[in-house]
Every structure is written in C-alpha cells, then in structure tokens.
Design an enzyme around this catalytic site. Sequence first.
Site, PDB file in Angstrom:
ATOM      1  N   GLY A   1       0.901  -1.065   0.080  1.00 32.56           N
ATOM      2  CA  GLY A   1       0.007   0.032  -0.054  1.00 32.56           C
ATOM      3  C   GLY A   1       0.934   1.316  -0.023  1.00 32.56           C
TER       4      GLY A   1
ATOM      5  N   GLN B   1       2.848  10.164   1.594  1.00 36.91           N
ATOM      6  CA  GLN B   1       4.196   9.222   1.409  1.00 36.91           C
ATOM      7  C   GLN B   1       4.899   9.706   0.069  1.00 36.91           C
ATOM      8  OE1 GLN B   1       2.315   5.210   2.360  1.00 36.91           O
ATOM      9  NE2 GLN B   1       4.518   5.255   3.345  1.00 36.91           N
TER      10      GLN B   1
ATOM     11  N   LEU C   1       6.659   1.563   3.641  1.00 35.31           N
ATOM     12  CA  LEU C   1       7.648   2.090   2.750  1.00 35.31           C
ATOM     13  C   LEU C   1       8.583   3.271   3.147  1.00 35.31           C
ATOM     14  CD1 LEU C   1       5.718   1.329  -0.667  1.00 35.31           C
ATOM     15  CD2 LEU C   1       7.662   0.134   0.271  1.00 35.31           C
TER      16      LEU C   1
ATOM     17  N   GLU D   1      -2.729   2.360   5.675  1.00 34.67           N
ATOM     18  CA  GLU D   1      -3.078   3.555   4.877  1.00 34.67           C
ATOM     19  C   GLU D   1      -3.967   4.507   5.291  1.00 34.67           C
ATOM     20  OE1 GLU D   1      -0.421   3.619   2.801  1.00 34.67           O
ATOM     21  OE2 GLU D   1      -0.168   1.383   2.863  1.00 34.67           O
TER      22      GLU D   1
ATOM     23  N   HIS E   1      -2.147   6.673   7.671  1.00 36.06           N
ATOM     24  CA  HIS E   1      -1.060   7.853   7.072  1.00 36.06           C
ATOM     25  C   HIS E   1      -1.642   8.982   6.876  1.00 36.06           C
ATOM     26  CE1 HIS E   1       2.991   5.940   6.392  1.00 36.06           C
ATOM     27  NE2 HIS E   1       2.234   5.023   6.193  1.00 36.06           N
TER      28      HIS E   1
END
Length: 182
Positions: free
Chosen positions: A46, A51, A90, A132, A135
């Site tokens: 994801g 990001q 990530l 996600e 985030h």
Amino acid sequence: MAIQPIRLFGDPVLRTPAAPVVDFDKELRKLVKDLTDTMMDAPGAGLAAPQIGVGLRVFTYYVDEQLGHLINPDLDLSSDLDEEGEEGCLSFPGLSFPTPRAVRAVAKGFNMHGEPVTLEGTDMMARCFQHETDHLDGILFIDRMDPKQRKLAMKAVREAEWSGLAAPVVKFSPHATGGKAL
C-alpha cells in the site's frame, strides 16, 4: 510511468493530516497512477499520498493480487485484534514489527471518478486499509505499538542506514487545491 520519491520517517508530511479530496479530475487520476506506479516499483502492499508528499486523502493497495485505490476512506473495524501481525512501511524501509490491528475492516470511500466504493478485507487486506488510512491521519504504524515494542522499533530506526537522511525537498501538490481543502 511516474515513480515518485517516497518520504521517509522524520519527514513532517508524514505527521500532517491529509485534506479530503474535493475535485475528482484528471489531476486526481494522475495522482492515483503515480501512487500505483510508485507502490508497485517499491514494491509495497500500500501507499498513501502523503508518502509521496501530497496532502490528500488517497491511497493505493496491492494485496493478494488485488490492485486498487480508495479516496476519502472511512473505516469500520471489527473488535477482534491480531496482536502479533508483522507490519512494515515504505517510509521505514527494511523494517517490520508486530503491530496490533483489527482482523476485519470495511472501508468506504470513492474511486478516482467520484463513485462510491465499499471494500471489505480481513487479515492482510484489513491491516493494509488501517495502515494506509492512518497515514492519511498523520499516524504511523509505530504509534500503534505498545510502549515496549515502540522503544525497540525506534532503536531499529535510529540504527537504520537511511535514518537521519535529509528530508527531500517539499513540492507543491499537482492537484488544483494545492493539497488543501477548499
């Protein structure tokens, strides 16, 4: 293909809540494509818009060979938790830690054309939706750990090869709202 640099832990954009998407236009479709290309290149399960430095409520996912995206997500979570599930990010390259998450999630939002979407997931898919969406709220997976696990995670972050690298230059959102709600 438009692969974007992924922001690493320490970049302020990762702690800033994202604005809701208000325009479902060509620029939004380009953002979804950039997110998808970047996620697949990484590779990751994801990727959320913050990001890659864009402060909008958009994420992409690729779990169990299901590729998709969700805009302006709202989650309904089960009460049963997976306390030991490993999770990585990530924005924390090469690191993963046990992170408690709900086992089941129903995610409601929109696709890039503004059409309502309801997604249901368990286990890894539910974990991805939660990660996600966090985030998009400026929350990182380390924030979900118990204090002892978070301390171990932060030690690993400090020792990581990428730790302490300068944050990339912040770019303005290509979206018409400039990353801000109207």
